[in-house]
Design an enzyme around this catalytic site. Structure first.
Site, PDB file in Angstrom:
ATOM      1  N   LYS A 107      50.878  48.271  25.153  1.00 11.97           N
ATOM      2  CA  LYS A 107      50.469  49.443  25.939  1.00 11.97           C
ATOM      3  C   LYS A 107      51.353  50.652  25.698  1.00 11.97           C
ATOM      4  CE  LYS A 107      53.067  46.423  28.090  1.00 11.97           C
ATOM      5  NZ  LYS A 107      53.119  45.148  28.731  1.00 11.97           N
ATOM      6  N   GLU A 131      42.476  44.791  23.780  1.00 12.94           N
ATOM      7  CA  GLU A 131      42.123  44.275  25.110  1.00 12.94           C
ATOM      8  C   GLU A 131      43.358  43.844  25.900  1.00 12.94           C
ATOM      9  OE1 GLU A 131      38.805  43.874  26.725  1.00 12.94           O
ATOM     10  OE2 GLU A 131      40.431  43.941  28.168  1.00 12.94           O
ATOM     11  N   VAL A 134      46.047  46.106  28.646  1.00 12.32           N
ATOM     12  CA  VAL A 134      45.957  46.394  30.086  1.00 12.32           C
ATOM     13  C   VAL A 134      45.520  45.141  30.830  1.00 12.32           C
ATOM     14  CG1 VAL A 134      44.966  47.880  31.871  1.00 12.32           C
ATOM     15  CG2 VAL A 134      45.227  48.756  29.550  1.00 12.32           C
ATOM     16  N   GLY A 136      46.546  42.030  30.952  1.00 10.98           N
ATOM     17  CA  GLY A 136      46.593  40.707  30.311  1.00 10.98           C
ATOM     18  C   GLY A 136      45.222  40.121  30.049  1.00 10.98           C
ATOM     19  N   GLY A 189      58.220  34.796  32.041  1.00 11.07           N
ATOM     20  CA  GLY A 189      57.641  35.537  30.905  1.00 11.07           C
ATOM     21  C   GLY A 189      56.715  36.664  31.311  1.00 11.07           C
ATOM     22  N   GLU A 192      58.819  42.797  31.013  1.00 13.47           N
ATOM     23  CA  GLU A 192      59.104  43.400  29.712  1.00 13.47           C
ATOM     24  C   GLU A 192      60.528  43.016  29.305  1.00 13.47           C
ATOM     25  OE1 GLU A 192      56.693  45.413  28.025  1.00 13.47           O
ATOM     26  OE2 GLU A 192      55.655  44.296  29.574  1.00 13.47           O
ATOM     27  N   ASP A 203      55.629  50.843  32.947  1.00 13.93           N
ATOM     28  CA  ASP A 203      54.611  49.964  32.347  1.00 13.93           C
ATOM     29  C   ASP A 203      53.231  50.245  32.965  1.00 13.93           C
ATOM     30  OD1 ASP A 203      53.955  47.299  30.820  1.00 13.93           O
ATOM     31  OD2 ASP A 203      53.202  46.994  32.844  1.00 13.93           O
ATOM     32  N   LYS A 207      49.743  51.769  31.178  1.00 15.38           N
ATOM     33  CA  LYS A 207      48.409  51.172  31.320  1.00 15.38           C
ATOM     34  C   LYS A 207      47.434  52.171  31.948  1.00 15.38           C
ATOM     35  CE  LYS A 207      50.383  46.536  31.538  1.00 15.38           C
ATOM     36  NZ  LYS A 207      51.085  45.601  32.414  1.00 15.38           N
TER      37      LYS A 207
END
Ligand code: HSE
Length: 436
Positions: A107, A131, A134, A136, A189, A192, A203, A207
């Site tokens: 992104k 895809e 934004v 996931g 996980g 970032e 972030d 997006k």
């Protein structure tokens, strides 16, 4: 590949790259059936080729030579899973120049360099699919670009940072401290590599810039999107919001108004019982209102290896089928001749507000605050002041929480500035917008 397989170069074997490798190697028959031919990883670009890797990633041939991998004649498709803007930008441009299609979930790369990268892809007749960039695993890019193409989009209100949503949920529901919740989001996980980008709203702003491009054709610089992160929200306000019947969410919002496109990323109070209030943990949700369809809601896991791999491998299938090329050309995103849009001035945004003051518990304090608000036509909807208890010395600080009726942001900011200067108020006051 003499069986007609599509060859993939995987740039990066971090959280996303490993998820993609896992899905492609665990489900080859399913992917081949959907893509019309086998899809195989030719190799993966890593920083340290000698580092031991976990299951799935350990079977992938690794290299530190990006150019050689990208230019390998078996590779038709480059998956950029490095994150960040460099060297991702340079390598994506090299991949396009080498005649390869590109899939990315990056992104930051698209929000910062969309015009250059999309321009190059168009000039070179390549496809670029994104895809996973934004929300996931939630197919919101397809939804906005294809499914809702008959609509004029009126507004987008979205929870698009899984890390922030996970932290806010852990703090609100389980009483976990901010630092512990963030550490857990990193361990799982979601975050970032530098989690500052998650918690300060960057972030989500990246997006939102992509959503604004898809939904409104607006070419907005991320730096021009007003943003506040969740790192500014004390735990106490999550509790007070709960007492009032709300939950705090980091919302990324875009709204078509007469003054232009309103954009903002900020923690806001969302009323219990509404769909966005129920979005918990690493889940994301995007509410899109279109002039034809009305209200829609897209929901799912927004962060983590496998949800993002779902989106990236979906894009790989789309590219191999040749469908991504059609969509890419038709959408015409980030055009060089496109209008560079400035968001409407945030000062004009109208909303209800939650405000917490820390005040001396003395006669007349509430009156002084009410006067500063009233002088700017800000009407109070409700007030909570907790009893400091019999043991507290006279005049000791207590929280005063006020909910306003709809007011203009600039007026609220001016009133708070005045109130914070009263000697019976301990600044700074905390102010959050309210979603009704
Ligand atoms: N750090 C991001 C998040 C990952 O927490 O949502 C998905 O983009």
């Amino acid at each position: 590949m003499n069986d007609g397989a599509a060859g993939v170069a995987l740039l990066g074997l971090g959280t996303i790259g490993t998820g993609v490798a896992r899905l492609l190697t665990a489900e080859p028959a399913r992917i081949a059936r959907r893509a019309g031919r086998p899809v195989r990883i030719v190799g993966a670009l890593v920083r340290d080729a000698g580092r031991p890797r976990g299951p799935f990633a350990q079977d992938v041939a690794v290299t530190t030579d990006a150019r050689r991998l990208i230019e390998d004649e078996r590779v038709s498709l480059v998956v950029e899973a490095l994150g960040g803007t460099e060297p991702a930008r340079t390598l994506v441009l090299e991949a396009l120049a080498a005649g390869k299609d590109v899939v990315t979930a990056n992104k930051a790369l698209l929000a910062e360099h969309g015009v250059e990268i999309f321009g190059e892809a168009r000039r070179l007749g390549r496809a670029l699919a994104f895809e996973g960039s934004v929300a996931g695993g939630v197919p919101i890019v397809q939804a906005l670009g294809v499914g809702l193409a008959a609509n004029e989009i009126l507004s987008i209100s979205a929870i698009v940072n899984g890390t922030c949503n996970f932290i806010l949920t852990s703090m609100t529901r389980d009483g976990v401290g901010y630092a512990d919740a963030l550490a857990e989001a990193q361990r799982l996980g979601y975050a970032e590599p530098d989690p500052t980008f998650d918690v300060d709203g960057t972030d989500a702003a990246h997006k939102l810039a992509i959503l604004a491009q898809l939904g409104f054709g607006a070419n907005v610089a991320t730096s021009s999107i007003p943003r506040t992160g969740i790192d500014r929200v004390p735990a106490a306000d999550l509790r007070y919001a709960g007492e009032l019947g709300y939950v705090v969410k980091l919302l990324a919002q875009a709204k078509r108004t007469e003054a232009g496109l309103e954009l903002q990323v900020a923690p806001r109070l969302v009323r219990h019982g509404t769909p966005l209030a129920d979005v918990s943990g690493p889940y994301n949700a995007i509410r899109v209102v279109g002039d034809v369809v009305g209200d829609t809601l897209f929901y799912g896991r927004g962060a983590g290896a496998m949800p993002t791999a779902s989106a990236v491998v979906g894009d790989i299938i789309d590219v191999v089928l040749g469908r991504a090329a059609i969509t890419f050309r038709a959408l015409g995103l980030w055009r060089e001749d496109g209008v560079r849009s400035m968001p409407a001035p945030p000062a004009a945004i109208k909303s209800r507000y939650y405000v917490r003051f820390t005040i001396a518990d003395r006669p007349g304090v509430i009156g002084a605050i009410a006067q500063a608000l009233g002088a700017r036509r800000i009407s109070i909807a409700s007030v909570i002041q907790h009893d400091p208890g019999d043991d507290a010395p006279p005049g000791s600080p207590v929280p005063l929480v006020i909910m306003t009726h709809a007011a203009v942001q600039a007026d609220v900011a001016a009133a708070l500035d005045e109130i914070d200067r009263l000697d019976v108020v301990h600044p700074p006051s905390i102010c959050l917008g309210v979603e009704d």
